[in-house]
Scaffold this motif. Structure first.
Motif, PDB file in Angstrom:
ATOM      1  N   LEU A  64       3.990  -8.224 -10.546  1.00 13.67           N
ATOM      2  CA  LEU A  64       4.263  -7.485  -9.321  1.00 13.67           C
ATOM      3  C   LEU A  64       5.115  -6.252  -9.583  1.00 13.67           C
ATOM      4  CD1 LEU A  64       5.258 -10.608  -7.210  1.00 13.67           C
ATOM      5  CD2 LEU A  64       2.995  -9.552  -7.358  1.00 13.67           C
ATOM      6  N   ASP A  65       4.633  -5.081  -9.151  1.00 12.89           N
ATOM      7  CA  ASP A  65       5.427  -3.850  -9.203  1.00 12.89           C
ATOM      8  C   ASP A  65       6.402  -3.879  -8.034  1.00 12.89           C
ATOM      9  OD1 ASP A  65       3.886  -3.024 -11.323  1.00 12.89           O
ATOM     10  OD2 ASP A  65       2.712  -1.574 -10.182  1.00 12.89           O
ATOM     11  N   LEU A  66       7.687  -3.844  -8.342  1.00  6.89           N
ATOM     12  CA  LEU A  66       8.712  -4.002  -7.314  1.00  6.89           C
ATOM     13  C   LEU A  66       9.023  -2.693  -6.590  1.00  6.89           C
ATOM     14  CD1 LEU A  66      11.181  -6.325  -9.234  1.00  6.89           C
ATOM     15  CD2 LEU A  66       9.385  -6.968  -7.624  1.00  6.89           C
ATOM     16  N   PHE A  67       9.303  -2.818  -5.308  1.00  5.44           N
ATOM     17  CA  PHE A  67       9.697  -1.687  -4.471  1.00  5.44           C
ATOM     18  C   PHE A  67      11.193  -1.444  -4.619  1.00  5.44           C
ATOM     19  CE2 PHE A  67       5.759  -2.961  -2.677  1.00  5.44           C
ATOM     20  CZ  PHE A  67       5.258  -1.913  -1.926  1.00  5.44           C
ATOM     21  N   LYS A  68      11.590  -0.160  -4.609  1.00  6.49           N
ATOM     22  CA  LYS A  68      13.004   0.231  -4.614  1.00  6.49           C
ATOM     23  C   LYS A  68      13.226   1.232  -3.494  1.00  6.49           C
ATOM     24  CE  LYS A  68      14.271  -0.337  -9.387  1.00  6.49           C
ATOM     25  NZ  LYS A  68      14.973   0.240 -10.507  1.00  6.49           N
ATOM     26  N   LYS A  69      14.471   1.353  -3.062  1.00  2.99           N
ATOM     27  CA  LYS A  69      14.807   2.354  -2.055  1.00  2.99           C
ATOM     28  C   LYS A  69      14.881   3.722  -2.714  1.00  2.99           C
ATOM     29  CE  LYS A  69      17.076  -0.005   1.687  1.00  2.99           C
ATOM     30  NZ  LYS A  69      18.280  -0.125   2.490  1.00  2.99           N
ATOM     31  N   ASN A  70      14.243   4.717  -2.069  1.00  2.00           N
ATOM     32  CA  ASN A  70      14.342   6.080  -2.579  1.00  2.00           C
ATOM     33  C   ASN A  70      15.576   6.758  -1.982  1.00  2.00           C
ATOM     34  OD1 ASN A  70      13.647   6.877   0.042  1.00  2.00           O
ATOM     35  ND2 ASN A  70      11.528   7.354  -0.491  1.00  2.00           N
ATOM     36  N   ALA A  71      15.751   8.035  -2.266  1.00  2.00           N
ATOM     37  CA  ALA A  71      16.930   8.779  -1.797  1.00  2.00           C
ATOM     38  C   ALA A  71      17.016   8.831  -0.274  1.00  2.00           C
ATOM     39  CB  ALA A  71      16.910  10.196  -2.367  1.00  2.00           C
ATOM     40  N   LYS A  72      15.875   8.682   0.418  1.00  2.00           N
ATOM     41  CA  LYS A  72      15.839   8.706   1.884  1.00  2.00           C
ATOM     42  C   LYS A  72      16.033   7.313   2.482  1.00  2.00           C
ATOM     43  CE  LYS A  72      12.784  12.697   2.088  1.00  2.00           C
ATOM     44  NZ  LYS A  72      11.471  13.191   2.531  1.00  2.00           N
ATOM     45  N   GLY A  73      16.220   6.309   1.626  1.00  2.00           N
ATOM     46  CA  GLY A  73      16.415   4.948   2.116  1.00  2.00           C
ATOM     47  C   GLY A  73      15.124   4.221   2.448  1.00  2.00           C
ATOM     48  N   GLN A  74      13.975   4.763   2.021  1.00  2.00           N
ATOM     49  CA  GLN A  74      12.682   4.131   2.271  1.00  2.00           C
ATOM     50  C   GLN A  74      12.264   3.342   1.030  1.00  2.00           C
ATOM     51  OE1 GLN A  74      10.653   7.820   2.963  1.00  2.00           O
ATOM     52  NE2 GLN A  74      10.747   7.570   5.173  1.00  2.00           N
ATOM     53  N   TRP A  75      11.590   2.206   1.259  1.00  2.00           N
ATOM     54  CA  TRP A  75      11.129   1.370   0.157  1.00  2.00           C
ATOM     55  C   TRP A  75       9.822   1.925  -0.390  1.00  2.00           C
ATOM     56  CZ3 TRP A  75      14.051  -2.317  -2.001  1.00  2.00           C
ATOM     57  CH2 TRP A  75      15.127  -2.798  -1.271  1.00  2.00           C
ATOM     58  N   GLN A  76       9.755   2.103  -1.706  1.00  2.00           N
ATOM     59  CA  GLN A  76       8.524   2.559  -2.352  1.00  2.00           C
ATOM     60  C   GLN A  76       8.504   2.071  -3.792  1.00  2.00           C
ATOM     61  OE1 GLN A  76       8.929   6.840  -2.105  1.00  2.00           O
ATOM     62  NE2 GLN A  76       9.580   6.949  -4.242  1.00  2.00           N
ATOM     63  N   VAL A  77       7.314   2.100  -4.400  1.00  2.00           N
ATOM     64  CA  VAL A  77       7.185   1.737  -5.807  1.00  2.00           C
ATOM     65  C   VAL A  77       7.436   3.004  -6.620  1.00  2.00           C
ATOM     66  CG1 VAL A  77       5.641   0.883  -7.609  1.00  2.00           C
ATOM     67  CG2 VAL A  77       5.538  -0.110  -5.326  1.00  2.00           C
ATOM     68  N   PRO A  78       8.458   3.008  -7.482  1.00  2.00           N
ATOM     69  CA  PRO A  78       8.729   4.211  -8.281  1.00  2.00           C
ATOM     70  C   PRO A  78       7.658   4.425  -9.351  1.00  2.00           C
ATOM     71  CG  PRO A  78      10.276   2.468  -8.828  1.00  2.00           C
ATOM     72  CD  PRO A  78       9.425   1.960  -7.714  1.00  2.00           C
ATOM     73  N   ASP A  79       7.685   5.588 -10.003  1.00  2.00           N
ATOM     74  CA  ASP A  79       6.709   5.901 -11.050  1.00  2.00           C
ATOM     75  C   ASP A  79       6.756   4.896 -12.199  1.00  2.00           C
ATOM     76  OD1 ASP A  79       5.826   8.095  -9.631  1.00  2.00           O
ATOM     77  OD2 ASP A  79       7.163   9.490 -10.665  1.00  2.00           O
ATOM     78  N   THR A  80       7.939   4.455 -12.574  1.00  2.00           N
ATOM     79  CA  THR A  80       8.088   3.411 -13.602  1.00  2.00           C
ATOM     80  C   THR A  80       8.811   2.226 -12.963  1.00  2.00           C
ATOM     81  OG1 THR A  80      10.110   4.461 -14.393  1.00  2.00           O
ATOM     82  CG2 THR A  80       8.091   4.949 -15.609  1.00  2.00           C
ATOM     83  N   PRO A  81       8.042   1.337 -12.328  1.00  2.00           N
ATOM     84  CA  PRO A  81       8.671   0.244 -11.565  1.00  2.00           C
ATOM     85  C   PRO A  81       9.148  -0.915 -12.432  1.00  2.00           C
ATOM     86  CG  PRO A  81       6.298   0.055 -11.455  1.00  2.00           C
ATOM     87  CD  PRO A  81       6.597   1.316 -12.235  1.00  2.00           C
ATOM     88  N   ASP A  82      10.162  -1.608 -11.916  1.00  2.00           N
ATOM     89  CA  ASP A  82      10.517  -2.910 -12.458  1.00  2.00           C
ATOM     90  C   ASP A  82       9.416  -3.866 -12.030  1.00  2.00           C
ATOM     91  OD1 ASP A  82      12.948  -1.925 -13.451  1.00  2.00           O
ATOM     92  OD2 ASP A  82      14.003  -2.405 -11.600  1.00  2.00           O
ATOM     93  N   LYS A  83       9.179  -4.908 -12.819  1.00  2.00           N
ATOM     94  CA  LYS A  83       8.102  -5.864 -12.516  1.00  2.00           C
ATOM     95  C   LYS A  83       8.630  -7.292 -12.582  1.00  2.00           C
ATOM     96  CE  LYS A  83       4.686  -2.853 -14.721  1.00  2.00           C
ATOM     97  NZ  LYS A  83       3.803  -2.499 -13.650  1.00  2.00           N
ATOM     98  N   LEU A  84       8.058  -8.147 -11.759  1.00  2.00           N
ATOM     99  CA  LEU A  84       8.284  -9.593 -11.857  1.00  2.00           C
ATOM    100  C   LEU A  84       6.976 -10.254 -12.227  1.00  2.00           C
ATOM    101  CD1 LEU A  84      10.451 -10.678  -8.790  1.00  2.00           C
ATOM    102  CD2 LEU A  84      11.139 -10.576 -11.186  1.00  2.00           C
ATOM    103  N   VAL A  85       7.041 -11.268 -13.079  1.00  2.00           N
ATOM    104  CA  VAL A  85       5.869 -12.050 -13.433  1.00  2.00           C
ATOM    105  C   VAL A  85       6.062 -13.441 -12.840  1.00  2.00           C
ATOM    106  CG1 VAL A  85       4.469 -12.984 -15.320  1.00  2.00           C
ATOM    107  CG2 VAL A  85       5.539 -10.711 -15.539  1.00  2.00           C
ATOM    108  N   VAL A  86       5.166 -13.806 -11.931  1.00  2.00           N
ATOM    109  CA  VAL A  86       5.233 -15.101 -11.258  1.00  2.00           C
ATOM    110  C   VAL A  86       3.880 -15.777 -11.317  1.00  2.00           C
ATOM    111  CG1 VAL A  86       7.051 -14.335  -9.667  1.00  2.00           C
ATOM    112  CG2 VAL A  86       4.675 -14.189  -8.970  1.00  2.00           C
ATOM    113  N   THR A  87       3.895 -17.094 -11.186  1.00  2.00           N
ATOM    114  CA  THR A  87       2.669 -17.867 -11.032  1.00  2.00           C
ATOM    115  C   THR A  87       2.768 -18.612  -9.718  1.00  2.00           C
ATOM    116  OG1 THR A  87       2.471 -18.134 -13.420  1.00  2.00           O
ATOM    117  CG2 THR A  87       1.201 -19.654 -12.052  1.00  2.00           C
ATOM    118  N   LEU A  88       1.709 -18.514  -8.921  1.00  2.00           N
ATOM    119  CA  LEU A  88       1.661 -19.199  -7.625  1.00  2.00           C
ATOM    120  C   LEU A  88       0.570 -20.248  -7.653  1.00  2.00           C
ATOM    121  CD1 LEU A  88       1.945 -16.134  -5.234  1.00  2.00           C
ATOM    122  CD2 LEU A  88       3.767 -17.642  -6.021  1.00  2.00           C
ATOM    123  N   LYS A  89       0.889 -21.405  -7.079  1.00  2.00           N
ATOM    124  CA  LYS A  89      -0.100 -22.473  -6.967  1.00  2.00           C
ATOM    125  C   LYS A  89      -0.048 -23.007  -5.552  1.00  2.00           C
ATOM    126  CE  LYS A  89      -1.646 -26.864  -8.665  1.00  2.00           C
ATOM    127  NZ  LYS A  89      -1.223 -28.180  -8.996  1.00  2.00           N
TER     128      LYS A  89
END
Length: 153
Positions: free
Chosen positions: A127-152
């Motif tokens: 999952l590409d994680l959303f971060k707050k930008n300078a305007k306080g809006q959530w968006q996916v940055p150009d180089t996002p942090d990622k989480l790896v999860v498994t769902l069952k």
């Protein structure tokens, strides 16, 4: 904190590599049987040096249930290998919220809307994680942090 629109996840998977979709109606829980979602938090890929130099942890919530996974060691690829089970009451309206955090607060987040939970199906996600930008809006940055999860389901 809300994201508009939330990301959608349909837990209908390809059956055993033959390219055929599993029939949801055959695998749906029986009436009165509780639905559950098992989430395994594997690791993160932290793109920003700032995040990689912090002790991070993940909070996950679904409806009224919430869990906090243990604090990972510092580094760009923290590992957890932990599992938590959520009860699902109404997958059409529920979201799984994941927050990457440190002691100062939320670093990044992701929201999944659950639809069509199919019993005994498993899916690994990066999952590409959303971060707050300078305007306080959530968006996916150009180089996002990622989480790896498994769902069952």
């Amino acid at each position: 904190v809300t994201l508009d629109p939330p990301q959608r996840l349909q837990l209908v998977f390809v059956a055993k590599g033959f390219g055929k979709k599993a029939k949801a109606e055959e695998k749906q829980p029986k009436p009165g049987q509780r639905k559950r979602l098992v989430m395994e938090l594997t690791r993160a890929n932290l793109a920003t040096p700032d995040a990689a130099n912090r002790l991070t942890f993940v909070k996950a919530s679904l409806a009224q249930e919430q869990t906090q996974f243990s604090t990972a060691k510092k580094g760009a690829r923290p590992y957890w290998g932990e599992t938590f089970e959520f009860n699902v009451t109404d997958e059409a309206s529920q979201t799984l919220d994941l927050s990457l955090m440190d002691d100062s607060g939320v670093l990044a987040m992701y929201r999944l809307r659950l639809e069509g939970l199919v019993a005994d199906q498993r899916r690994a996600l990066k999952l590409d994680l959303f971060k707050k930008n300078a305007k306080g809006q959530w968006q996916v940055p150009d180089t996002p942090d990622k989480l790896v999860v498994t769902l069952k389901a």
